[in-house]
Motif scaffolding. Structure first.
Motif, PDB file in Angstrom:
ATOM      1  N   SER B  43       0.839  -1.206   0.000  1.00 60.86           N
ATOM      2  CA  SER B  43       0.000   0.000   0.000  1.00 60.86           C
ATOM      3  C   SER B  43       0.865   1.244   0.000  1.00 60.86           C
ATOM      4  CB  SER B  43      -0.924   0.010   1.221  1.00 60.86           C
ATOM      5  OG  SER B  43      -1.865  -1.030   1.111  1.00 60.86           O
ATOM      6  N   GLN B  87      -7.288   0.735  -0.656  1.00 60.17           N
ATOM      7  CA  GLN B  87      -7.555  -0.459   0.150  1.00 60.17           C
ATOM      8  C   GLN B  87      -8.692  -0.143   1.129  1.00 60.17           C
ATOM      9  OE1 GLN B  87      -4.079  -2.142   2.074  1.00 60.17           O
ATOM     10  NE2 GLN B  87      -5.246  -3.840   2.938  1.00 60.17           N
ATOM     11  N   ASP B 168      -5.517  -1.583  -5.077  1.00 65.52           N
ATOM     12  CA  ASP B 168      -4.965  -2.076  -3.818  1.00 65.52           C
ATOM     13  C   ASP B 168      -5.986  -2.950  -3.094  1.00 65.52           C
ATOM     14  OD1 ASP B 168      -3.576  -2.561  -1.530  1.00 65.52           O
ATOM     15  OD2 ASP B 168      -3.264  -0.450  -0.975  1.00 65.52           O
ATOM     16  N   GLU B 169      -5.803  -4.236  -3.224  1.00 62.49           N
ATOM     17  CA  GLU B 169      -6.687  -5.226  -2.583  1.00 62.49           C
ATOM     18  C   GLU B 169      -8.161  -4.927  -2.822  1.00 62.49           C
ATOM     19  OE1 GLU B 169      -5.784  -6.783   1.195  1.00 62.49           O
ATOM     20  OE2 GLU B 169      -3.654  -6.291   1.088  1.00 62.49           O
TER      21      GLU B 169
HETATM   22 MG   LIG Z   1      -2.018  -2.790   2.061  1.00 60.90          MG
END
Ligand SMILES: [Mg+2]
Ligand SMILES: Nc1ncnc2c1ncn2[C@@H]1O[C@H](COP(=O)(O)OP(=O)(O)OP(=O)(O)O)[C@@H](O)[C@H]1O
Lengths: 469, 246
Positions: B43, B87, B168-169
């Motif tokens: 991240s 995220q 991000d995820e």
């Molecule tokens: Mg992360």
């Protein structure tokens, strides 16, 4: 990659402009019984009003300045011209309004669209109404919307005004209420007969345009039983360099099961002392809904009060205050529960920036007889930098244990994460911040008609970024 | 020419460095996967590419379209065509998803959009993501469930059409159906834009419908392994054991 915490100061150019006032129109400064007589004569007051003014002046002379709020030491009372002869008398047609005056309104972006979409326009220029227009259908419904001076002389309303004028805000209330009683000039009178629902809002636009001039307009609204009215008051004043004073007064009478929504966007120039008094009294089952956006002024004292005098009456106050550099805005709302089963709700936001101070006072009184009443207060403040201050001062006076009272206060700052999130979508830092602040203010903007909500968001953006549009 | 070139990038917070000399190149049309254990710096790398003021670059540089953007602010990077799906998307009270996205679009394109055209585009994109159109009028991310927030991020991706999308995820916390929907969203982006993807993930489900060109493994702020699609499978099987603490 340093983060800016400070945003530029405000470019108020669009709002701060002023035509040179006509010096001959100004009476001598200072407030004496002679001046009061002069005003009274100029207006052709009925005898009771002339006496009322002189009596109020006596009260003014013996009443102390308020000593509990922001300093008003910069206000030179002897220097304030309380009355400025208007350049035009009443107009019913926009085309007859003098060009200079029209330009001022047009630069503020007020006129045409509103004339069409809204029922009536009563705009105050200097101390008197210059433009006033009520659509015929409004008049046909029996609704009266006129300036207070004419109404006072109209045999149909004279008595109504005599029995209501400064009855819920008596001149003894405080020094500036007394001053108002002595020198008041201009303002609106609205009467909505029983059972009439006015779907379209009535609106008025107040504005100051003379150096050192005070503005003391009086708004008197009577909404009879089972009637409905939305009244919108907008204020904006150009910049001038001597201390300016606004000491208006608003009195609202809401009948049984009637509803009055009173919306205000105030935007005073930043040397103004705004010492305004607003009050409503609500009978059984009636509702008062205040929507209030306070911008501008150097110092403000503003605490609209709702007196819930009849069983089951309801008051709602939704407000926002924005204090920037050099501003000390002391605002709030007062609710008096004076009958059983009355309910009230306050939802307020205050924003302070660049050293501005914003204080919110909520005062809830529940009298002994007001059993089974409910009140909830929610205040949120947002400080945009470390220089600025926001305070919340709740006062509660609860005289019965059979009442349900809630209070919630929050103080916050703009989160860096939120700014970064918006910036990552392409908004520059100023716009990102302005957007977050507009979002914070949405309790008020979602209560306003669209064009006013947009105007308010523009004001916020102007305060935040130094540009408009 | 490389679209994104990260050259020996070190960055961190005041107290400590979190990325230690990361080098990575992404070209237009490619799909890259960035994997690594929790706390590895994935991240942080995404935020640093996006220009978060929280992280200070202490060495190396970031080039986009051949230009050094290391010192640029996030909005400048967004205007160049970099997008980050967060995220943990941030809640912004009082601003509707629709108003916000229109503002962002107009800011990025520099042109005002007709409300009607905008609404039509938005509706189409929301349909791809099987989002109820009522969400457009809700405050941005406020009270959205975890999965709804991720969908709202992909909605922004579809509307903003960036040259480089860092996800991000985006797939974590999604139920099986939502993973499919988000995958469809990513496919739609692929179809409409000749963009590049840098996907940070712990799962492989989201990668199934995509052709992965490169895989980067990051641990303790350093790239510790590089490979193709096969590296994803290897990690799936054996975890990060082989890469951590070396
Ligand atoms: Mg992360
Ligand atoms: N603002 C910060 N302050 C302090 N430590 C931070 C900060 N940001 C990141 N870190 C630390 O840097 C390391 C990398 O964090 P990062 O969020 O990049 O990990 P990640 O690879 O994304 O992990 P995950 O898979 O759990 O999302 C972690 O140890 C984290 O605690």
């Amino acid at each position: 990659m340093k983060q800016k915490t400070q945003v530029d100061d405000i470019d108020r150019e669009r709002y701060d402009f002023r035509f040179d006032e006509d010096p001959e129109a100004m009476l001598a400064s200072g407030i004496t019984p002679e001046i009061i007589e002069e005003i009274s004569e100029e207006k052709g007051d009925p005898e009771w009003m002339r006496k009322f003014r002189l009596h109020a002046l006596e009260i003014f002379a013996r009443t102390e300045m308020p000593n509990w709020g922001p300093s008003i030491a910069g206000l030179d009372m002897s220097n304030i011209v309380t009355y400025i002869r208007p350049k035009s008398r009443m107009n019913t047609d926009w085309n007859d309004v003098p060009t200079e005056i029209k330009e001022t309104f047009e630069r503020l972006g007020i006129p045409q669209a509103e004339r069409e979409s809204l029922a009536g326009v009563g705009a105050q220029y200097d101390s008197e109404l210059v433009y006033h227009n009520v659509r015929r259908e409004v008049a046909e419904s029996g609704v009266v919307y006129t300036d207070l001076e004419s109404a006072m002389h109209d045999p149909r309303y004279a008595e109504m005004i005599r029995t209501h004028f400064m009855k819920i805000v008596p001149p003894t209330d405080h020094k500036f209420a007394a001053l108002h009683g002595a020198v008041w000039s201009g303002g609106s009178f609205v009467y909505v007969p029983a059972g009439v629902h006015l779907e379209i809002p009535l609106q008025s636009y107040f504005r100051l345009n003379a150096k050192g001039a005070g503005q003391f307009e009086h708004t008197l609204i009577i909404v009879e039983d089972d009637a409905y009215l939305h009244f919108i008051e907008g204020c904006s004043a150009p910049k001038y360099y001597e201390a300016g004073l606004h000491a208006g007064c608003v009195e609202l009478y809401v009948g049984k099961r009637a509803t009055l929504r009173y919306s205000t966007i105030e935007n005073w120039s930043k040397n103004m002392y705004n010492l305004n008094t607003k009050r409503a009294i609500v009978e059984e089952g009636g509702r008062i809904e205040w929507v209030s956006g306070s911008f501008g002024s150097h110092v403000s004292y503003l605490y609209p009060m709702s007196i819930l005098s009849g069983k089951g009456a309801h008051a709602e106050f939704t407000g926002i205050t924005f204090a920037g550099a050099g501003q000390n805005l002391d605002t709030g709302a007062k609710i008096v529960h004076a009958a059983p089963e009355t309910t009230s709700h306050m939802d307020t936001k205050s924003i302070s920036k660049s050293g501005g101070i914003s204080t919110f006072r909520s005062a809830v009184t529940v009298q002994e007889n007001a059993i089974n009443s409910k009140s909830s207060v929610s205040c949120e403040s947002l400080m945009l930098d470390g220089l600025s201050r926001s305070d919340t001062i709740p006062v509660m006076d609860i005289r019965t244990d059979q009442a349900d009272i809630g209070h919630e206060a929050k103080i916050g700052r703009i989160s860096d994460d939120a700014v970064f999130y918006l910036m990552s979508r392409g908004l520059d830092e100023q716009r990102a911040r302005a957007m977050i602040v507009s979002g914070f203010a949405d309790n008020v903007s979602k209560e306003l008609p669209l064009e006013y909500a947009m105007e308010m968001n523009n004001l916020i953006r102007l305060e935040m970024t130094g540009t408009i549009g | 020419m490389a679209l994104l070139k990260i050259d020996n990038l070190s960055a961190g917070i005041e107290e400590k460095e979190l990325l230690h000399g990361v080098t990575l190149t992404v070209s237009t049309g490619e799909t890259h996967v960035l994997m690594g254990p929790n706390g590895a710096g994935k991240s942080t790398l995404g935020y640093t590419i996006m220009g978060s003021p929280e992280y200070t670059v202490t060495g190396g540089k970031i080039l986009f379209d051949g230009e050094d953007i290391t010192e640029e602010s996030a909005d400048q990077r967004a205007k160049r065509g970099i997008f980050l799906s967060f995220q943990n998307p941030i809640e912004i009270p009082g601003i509707s998803l629709s108003d916000f996205l229109r503002n962002a679009l107009e800011e990025q394109t520099g042109t005002r959009m007709k409300l009607w055209d905008y609404k039509k585009q938005l509706k189409a994109a929301m349909e791809v993501l099987q989002m109820d159109s009522a969400y457009a009028d809700r405050d941005l991310n406020v009270g959205f469930s975890g999965g709804e927030k991720k969908k709202a991020e992909i909605l922004q991706l579809l509307m903003l059409k960036p040259k480089l999308a860092i996800l991000d995820e985006t797939d974590s916390g999604l139920d099986v159906d939502a993973v499919k929907t988000v995958s469809a969203g990513i496919a739609e982006y692929r179809k409409n834009c000749d963009g590049a993807l840098l996907i940070i993930t712990h799962n492989t489900k989201i990668l199934e419908s995509l052709h992965v060109d490169h895989t980067h493994v990051i641990a303790d702020g350093k790239i510790v392994a590089e490979g193709g699609a096969e590296l994803v499978d290897a990690i799936n099987e054996n975890g990060y054991e082989n890469y951590v603490g070396k």
